[in-house]
Design a protein around this motif. Structure first.
Motif, PDB file in Angstrom:
ATOM      1  N   ALA A 166       7.822   5.477  -3.940  1.00  0.00           N
ATOM      2  CA  ALA A 166       7.368   4.929  -2.712  1.00  0.00           C
ATOM      3  C   ALA A 166       8.096   5.753  -1.278  1.00  0.00           C
ATOM      4  O   ALA A 166       7.309   6.228  -0.259  1.00  0.00           O
ATOM      5  CB  ALA A 166       7.692   3.608  -2.441  1.00  0.00           C
ATOM      6  N   ASP A 167       9.297   6.016  -1.262  1.00  0.00           N
ATOM      7  CA  ASP A 167       9.988   6.626  -0.071  1.00  0.00           C
ATOM      8  C   ASP A 167       9.682   8.101  -0.440  1.00  0.00           C
ATOM      9  O   ASP A 167       9.677   8.847   0.620  1.00  0.00           O
ATOM     10  CB  ASP A 167      11.679   6.170  -0.153  1.00  0.00           C
ATOM     11  N   ALA A 168       9.584   8.681  -1.252  1.00  0.00           N
ATOM     12  CA  ALA A 168       9.818  10.096  -1.575  1.00  0.00           C
ATOM     13  C   ALA A 168       8.749  10.978  -0.962  1.00  0.00           C
ATOM     14  O   ALA A 168       8.859  12.086  -0.540  1.00  0.00           O
ATOM     15  CB  ALA A 168       9.973  10.611  -3.040  1.00  0.00           C
ATOM     16  N   VAL A 169       7.408  10.145  -0.931  1.00  0.00           N
ATOM     17  CA  VAL A 169       6.295  10.779  -0.600  1.00  0.00           C
ATOM     18  C   VAL A 169       6.140  10.906   1.003  1.00  0.00           C
ATOM     19  O   VAL A 169       5.470  11.657   1.534  1.00  0.00           O
ATOM     20  CB  VAL A 169       5.280  10.295  -0.913  1.00  0.00           C
ATOM     21  N   LYS A 204     -10.594   7.676  -5.766  1.00  0.00           N
ATOM     22  CA  LYS A 204     -10.870   8.743  -4.737  1.00  0.00           C
ATOM     23  C   LYS A 204     -10.071   8.739  -3.692  1.00  0.00           C
ATOM     24  O   LYS A 204     -10.100   8.469  -2.263  1.00  0.00           O
ATOM     25  CB  LYS A 204     -12.193   8.171  -4.033  1.00  0.00           C
ATOM     26  N   PRO A 205      -8.792   9.248  -3.964  1.00  0.00           N
ATOM     27  CA  PRO A 205      -7.538   9.426  -2.743  1.00  0.00           C
ATOM     28  C   PRO A 205      -7.907  10.170  -1.852  1.00  0.00           C
ATOM     29  O   PRO A 205      -8.788  11.177  -1.933  1.00  0.00           O
ATOM     30  CB  PRO A 205      -6.356   9.473  -3.464  1.00  0.00           C
ATOM     31  N   GLY A 206      -7.108  10.416  -0.624  1.00  0.00           N
ATOM     32  CA  GLY A 206      -7.163  11.647   0.394  1.00  0.00           C
ATOM     33  C   GLY A 206      -6.607  12.902  -0.079  1.00  0.00           C
ATOM     34  O   GLY A 206      -6.492  13.846   0.735  1.00  0.00           O
ATOM     35  N   PHE A 207      -6.336  12.949  -1.525  1.00  0.00           N
ATOM     36  CA  PHE A 207      -5.747  14.456  -2.041  1.00  0.00           C
ATOM     37  C   PHE A 207      -6.714  14.722  -3.050  1.00  0.00           C
ATOM     38  O   PHE A 207      -7.357  14.101  -3.799  1.00  0.00           O
ATOM     39  CB  PHE A 207      -4.313  14.227  -2.368  1.00  0.00           C
ATOM     40  N   SER A 220      -1.146   8.203  -2.601  1.00  0.00           N
ATOM     41  CA  SER A 220      -2.377   7.579  -1.997  1.00  0.00           C
ATOM     42  C   SER A 220      -2.057   6.448  -0.937  1.00  0.00           C
ATOM     43  O   SER A 220      -2.942   6.520  -0.228  1.00  0.00           O
ATOM     44  CB  SER A 220      -3.255   6.809  -3.044  1.00  0.00           C
ATOM     45  N   THR A 221      -0.664   6.315  -0.670  1.00  0.00           N
ATOM     46  CA  THR A 221      -0.600   5.452   0.596  1.00  0.00           C
ATOM     47  C   THR A 221       0.079   6.191   1.627  1.00  0.00           C
ATOM     48  O   THR A 221       0.447   5.898   2.714  1.00  0.00           O
ATOM     49  CB  THR A 221       0.501   4.465   0.304  1.00  0.00           C
TER      50      THR A 221
END
Ligand SMILES: NC(=O)c1ccc[n+]([C@@H]2O[C@H](COP(=O)([O-])OP(=O)(O)OC[C@H]3O[C@@H](n4cnc5c(N)ncnc54)[C@H](OP(=O)(O)O)[C@@H]3O)[C@@H](O)[C@H]2O)c1
Length: 338
Positions: A71-74, A187-190, A114-115
């Motif tokens: 969660a924090d690493a991205v 369908k994420p943004g990447f 994806s977040t």
């Protein structure tokens, strides 16, 4: 993609392949965040690279057995290269130690990515283990490509009677499949690129105290240099130099046109451990009378398409000789015990 990619998260950054990926990215002037379970290993990586001060940082992640560890690493990164996965054959419970962590690692990375709207590409290090069909026999001659998947079922992979080698193949297949499913369904943004390298050899750039702490594939070459007899037998004759594989990862994250592709980066030259022994004996005086003088037939019955990766990702594969010589030169200078 390449215009905006400046800061990349690399998981498994303290491992054999991940550390080369980190160095390849840093040499391009990019910022890198490494993920590790042990910040002490991360600190050792930073201290060994004073020329890249301020360009490399590390975050701590828990064991992948738990979901949600990224969660924090991205935060703030433009792309992720997910190299980390459990790679050991010394297991008591294959599902718990190999398969679940491999799958949960991928899912944690993708959920977190994806977040984070800044993430535009994710590259996952899969393996030729997810491609190989151990029961497929030539003739007729066939060539493995990025279209092929190993036929193992999940049930076969977790069966307690299954060896860790087979369970590892399952871990890579089911983790990679989850990644493709995730992108298709959410369908994420990447977009996603997966790399399926075979056996990987070459000098190390991650923290290694002594020759016994070399990764398994390199340790095999060192045991040959040390005179082990009989020689081990290669399960498959395909391999890649770790520096070429790092180049493939960096290009896979930077090249706009490769999103959605699955590649097998692999040298066109085949190997056997007898070939390695011959190279070691003819290059190192101290090893000449020590190495085994065995003959091993190299399996030419089928092929593997490393050329598509070479073409699309711009890789010029190193020779087996160069890889073996560079690794053995380095290993000979390491302490034999810490
Ligand atoms: N070596 C090969 O011949 C080869 C060939 C084909 C594919 N691959 C694939 O390449 C990748 C890297 O392999 P490698 O040889 O570089 O392995 P490695 O040296 O063991 O490095 C993998 C790193 O992943 C992290 N990791 C492992 N298990 C984890 C867990 N349960 N939870 C969190 N982190 C974990 C570890 O980092 P920390 O200890 O810092 O947390 C470790 O340093 C793997 O995906 C492997 O399947 C390897």
């Amino acid at each position: 993609m390449s215009h905006t990619t400046k800061y990349i998260l690399v998981t498994g950054a303290t491992g054999f392949i991940g550390a080369h990926v980190v160095d390849n990215l840093l040499r391009r002037g990019l910022r890198v965040r490494g993920a590790t379970r042990s910040l002490a290993k991360g600190k050792a990586m930073i201290e060994a690279r004073p020329q890249f001060q301020g360009k490399l940082d590390f975050v701590q992640v828990d064991d992948f057995e738990k979901l949600g560890v990224f969660a924090d690493a991205v935060k703030d990164v433009d792309a992720i290269i997910h190299v980390a996965s459990p790679l050991t054959y010394d297991t008591k419970d294959n599902e718990k130690e190999l398969i679940i962590p491999a799958i949960n690692g991928v899912l944690s990375v993708l959920e977190a990515a994806s977040t984070s709207p800044s993430v535009k590409r994710v590259v996952v290090t899969s393996s030729f283990a997810s491609v190989l069909d151990a029961d497929r026999q030539a003739p007729p001659y066939f060539t493995y490509t990025g279209e092929d998947w190993n036929p193992l079922t999940y049930e076969e992979s977790i069966d307690p009677a299954t060896s860790a080698v087979i369970a590892y193949r399952g871990s890579k297949k089911f983790a990679e499949l989850r990644a493709w499913e995730f992108v298709r369904e959410k369908k994420p943004g990447f977009d996603l690129v997966t790399l399926c390298p075979p056996m990987t050899f070459g000098p190390v750039v991650h923290p290694v105290d002594d020759v016994n702490s070399l990764n398994e594939s390199n340790k095999m070459l060192w045991r040959i240099a040390s005179g082990e007899k009989p020689l081990p037998v290669a399960r498959v004759p395909f391999w890649i130099d770790v520096r070429d594989l790092a180049q493939a990862h960096a290009e896979a994250v930077m090249r706009p046109g490769v999103g959605g592709k699955r590649y097998i980066p692999a040298s066109p030259e085949r190997f056997s451990y007898a070939k390695a022994a011959g190279i070691i004996g003819s290059n190192f005086d101290w090893a000449r009378n020590k190495v085994a003088q065995e003959v091993q037939a190299i399996d030419e019955s089928h092929g593997l398409d490393g050329e598509t990766a070479a073409r699309d990702l711009g890789i010029e594969y190193k020779s087996f000789r160069a890889t073996v010589v560079d690794l053995v030169t380095q290993a000979a200078s390491l302490p034999s015990k810490s």
